[in-house]
Write a protein that holds these residues in place. Structure first.
Motif, PDB file in Angstrom:
ATOM      1  N   VAL A 118       4.245   0.089  -3.519  1.00  0.00           N
ATOM      2  CA  VAL A 118       5.528  -0.802  -3.880  1.00  0.00           C
ATOM      3  C   VAL A 118       6.140  -0.542  -5.312  1.00  0.00           C
ATOM      4  O   VAL A 118       7.384  -0.553  -5.601  1.00  0.00           O
ATOM      5  CB  VAL A 118       4.959  -2.333  -3.695  1.00  0.00           C
ATOM      6  CG1 VAL A 118       6.020  -3.239  -4.606  1.00  0.00           C
ATOM      7  CG2 VAL A 118       4.742  -2.717  -2.363  1.00  0.00           C
ATOM      8  N   THR A 170       8.102   2.823  -5.354  1.00  0.00           N
ATOM      9  CA  THR A 170       9.289   2.521  -4.832  1.00  0.00           C
ATOM     10  C   THR A 170      10.354   1.807  -5.636  1.00  0.00           C
ATOM     11  O   THR A 170      11.703   2.129  -5.666  1.00  0.00           O
ATOM     12  CB  THR A 170       9.150   1.766  -3.439  1.00  0.00           C
ATOM     13  OG1 THR A 170       8.440   2.379  -2.695  1.00  0.00           O
ATOM     14  CG2 THR A 170      10.463   1.754  -2.663  1.00  0.00           C
ATOM     15  N   PHE A 221       2.107  -5.615  -8.206  1.00  0.00           N
ATOM     16  CA  PHE A 221       2.652  -5.880  -7.234  1.00  0.00           C
ATOM     17  C   PHE A 221       4.112  -6.782  -7.192  1.00  0.00           C
ATOM     18  O   PHE A 221       5.005  -6.615  -6.769  1.00  0.00           O
ATOM     19  CB  PHE A 221       1.825  -6.367  -6.063  1.00  0.00           C
ATOM     20  CG  PHE A 221       2.137  -6.576  -4.778  1.00  0.00           C
ATOM     21  CD1 PHE A 221       2.634  -5.607  -3.888  1.00  0.00           C
ATOM     22  CD2 PHE A 221       2.782  -7.838  -4.460  1.00  0.00           C
ATOM     23  CE1 PHE A 221       2.965  -6.153  -2.620  1.00  0.00           C
ATOM     24  CE2 PHE A 221       3.459  -8.193  -3.274  1.00  0.00           C
ATOM     25  CZ  PHE A 221       3.524  -7.210  -2.477  1.00  0.00           C
ATOM     26  N   GLN A 228       7.644  -5.795  -6.524  1.00  0.00           N
ATOM     27  CA  GLN A 228       8.167  -6.770  -5.341  1.00  0.00           C
ATOM     28  C   GLN A 228       9.584  -7.301  -5.934  1.00  0.00           C
ATOM     29  O   GLN A 228      10.624  -7.296  -5.099  1.00  0.00           O
ATOM     30  CB  GLN A 228       7.386  -7.825  -4.961  1.00  0.00           C
ATOM     31  CG  GLN A 228       7.752  -8.669  -3.907  1.00  0.00           C
ATOM     32  CD  GLN A 228       7.008 -10.208  -3.941  1.00  0.00           C
ATOM     33  OE1 GLN A 228       6.169 -10.305  -4.813  1.00  0.00           O
ATOM     34  NE2 GLN A 228       7.112 -11.104  -3.086  1.00  0.00           N
ATOM     35  N   LEU A 260       7.560  -8.043   2.318  1.00  0.00           N
ATOM     36  CA  LEU A 260       6.275  -7.581   1.332  1.00  0.00           C
ATOM     37  C   LEU A 260       5.208  -8.297   1.128  1.00  0.00           C
ATOM     38  O   LEU A 260       4.137  -7.808   1.258  1.00  0.00           O
ATOM     39  CB  LEU A 260       7.197  -7.437   0.006  1.00  0.00           C
ATOM     40  CG  LEU A 260       8.160  -6.320  -0.119  1.00  0.00           C
ATOM     41  CD1 LEU A 260       8.890  -6.061  -1.294  1.00  0.00           C
ATOM     42  CD2 LEU A 260       7.389  -4.762   0.094  1.00  0.00           C
TER      43      LEU A 260
END
Length: 412
Positions: A13, A16, A112, A116, A163
């Motif tokens: 995550v 990306t 995260f 996210q 997610l």
């Protein structure tokens, strides 16, 4: 094994998110914002950070929910700035909020959340970009923004749900589809649209008359606070203050609704914690309270239960929709296994047993009260299955075919 999977998910995550930001910089090569757009970067960026740092608490007790108004300011940034600058401000704001001294989150969760946030708003921004927004410098809004908000909001909600569902599924070892089914919420989607719908209004005020923007923010803030207070009062009326689980009032209303509609194929279960009185007497009520809180947390992690309620004292009740005897027995086994595992309280290990009774609608009762009487009788019959020599052993029983008369509860 699960920790390795969580680390891999967090890394994927974050990488990306970084990749999306880097690609947007390389592909668009945006000019630095100036004038109105630069002022919007500062103002909406600060408001985004404050909204992330100070979410509104909706529930009291140990079942705490938070309502975050940051999507409104994130979309104001997306409508005002070129994509890389908006996403960069959103990522930095989320990072600062996650790293503030008053929050002690594990680094995995913080990392995260940052990745996210970048990916979620990038998905919404991609739809805006497809509609040519922002189409002009200095925060000028295109007329297509009204049409773009609907698909952009869906992209935002869908990415966020995917997610979160993936993260919860990996953490709990559940199927993603099962987690997503429980996480879908029409109210969350409506609340999101109400927030992002404010973004064009704030941008227009920022362009045309900035002195009116504080009045809009004060009005929206007061409305959110009042709504939060109403939700808190309702939550307190329908939930147990110690465990945060549903209380008997909410349980009775949900059972009454199911039986009134004649919905077939659901199960009602009642569970009693064996030897809980001994824990209170020997170790103290504070230990008993901690045990109940931990038991509630364990029960929430079991998939497939539609309602978990603290029915009173050391009794818990459960409702399983679309459940036959086989599925009810399987989930009952998971429930008993969860609550009878040792508890680490105050540096010591505490063990208790559990007895659980199952009643099926309409086989064992055609209304809420008769169904719960049958589950109660089955629970006491379960207590006698193997005596009292093994208090931590699981004891589960189905309701008998013969109905239990009102007031005729079985005795232990």
């Amino acid at each position: 094994m699960r920790a390795t999977q969580i680390d891999a998910l967090v890394a994927a995550v974050v990488l990306t998110g970084v990749g999306v930001f880097a690609a947007s910089v390389v592909l668009t090569r945006p000019a630095p914002p100036t004038g109105v757009a630069l002022g919007g970067l500062v103002v909406f960026g600060v408001l985004f950070l404050l909204a992330e740092c100070f979410p509104i608490r909706l529930f009291n007790g140990r079942d705490v929910g938070e309502f975050c108004s940051s999507p409104a300011f994130a979309y104001a940034l997306l409508l005002t700035l070129p994509f890389p600058y908006a996403i960069g401000v959103i990522g930095v704001g989320t990072l600062l909020a996650e790293c503030r001294p008053t929050v002690r989150r594990p680094w995995r969760k913080a990392a995260f959340n940052v990745g996210q946030s970048v990916l979620v708003f990038a998905a919404g921004a991609a739809v805006l970009k497809a509609f040519g927004i922002p189409a002009a410098p200095d925060g000028v809004l295109a007329d297509a923004v009204v049409l773009a908000l609907l698909p952009s909001g869906l992209a935002l909600y869908g990415t966020n749900l995917a997610l979160l569902g993936l993260a919860v599924a990996v953490d709990r070892g559940q199927r993603v589809r099962t987690v997503l089914r429980g996480a879908l919420s029409g109210r969350d989607l409506v609340a999101q649209y109400l927030l992002i719908g404010l973004a064009p209004v704030m941008v227009l005020l920022w362009r045309e008359n900035r002195l009116l923007l504080p009045f809009l923010l004060l009005t929206v803030g007061a409305t959110i606070q009042a709504t939060g207070a109403a939700i808190r009062r309702r939550h307190e009326a329908y939930h147990d203050p110690l465990t945060g689980l549903a209380n008997r009032r909410l349980l009775d209303e949900r059972l009454a609704a199911l039986t009134t509609r004649g919905r077939r194929g659901f199960a009602a279960m009642l569970m009693d914690l064996d030897d809980f009185k001994r824990v209170n007497d020997e170790l103290g009520h504070h230990v008993g309270d901690q045990l109940l809180v931990q038991a509630g947390r364990r029960l929430r992690r079991i998939a497939g239960i539609d309602t978990i309620a603290r029915a009173g004292g050391d009794e818990f009740a459960f409702v399983l929709r679309r459940s036959d005897a086989v599925r009810a027995r399987r989930i009952a086994g998971e429930i008993v296994a969860a609550v009878t595992a040792p508890y680490d309280i105050g540096g010591g290990s505490v063990r208790i047993g559990a007895s659980l009774g199952i009643a099926l609608f309409p086989d064992h009762g055609d209304d809420a009260s008769s169904l719960m009487r049958q589950a109660d009788a089955a629970m006491y019959r379960a207590k006698r299955l193997d005596g009292t020599d093994r208090p931590a052993s699981p004891r589960i029983a189905f309701a008998a075919d013969e109905p239990v008369a009102a007031g005729g509860t079985a005795t232990p």
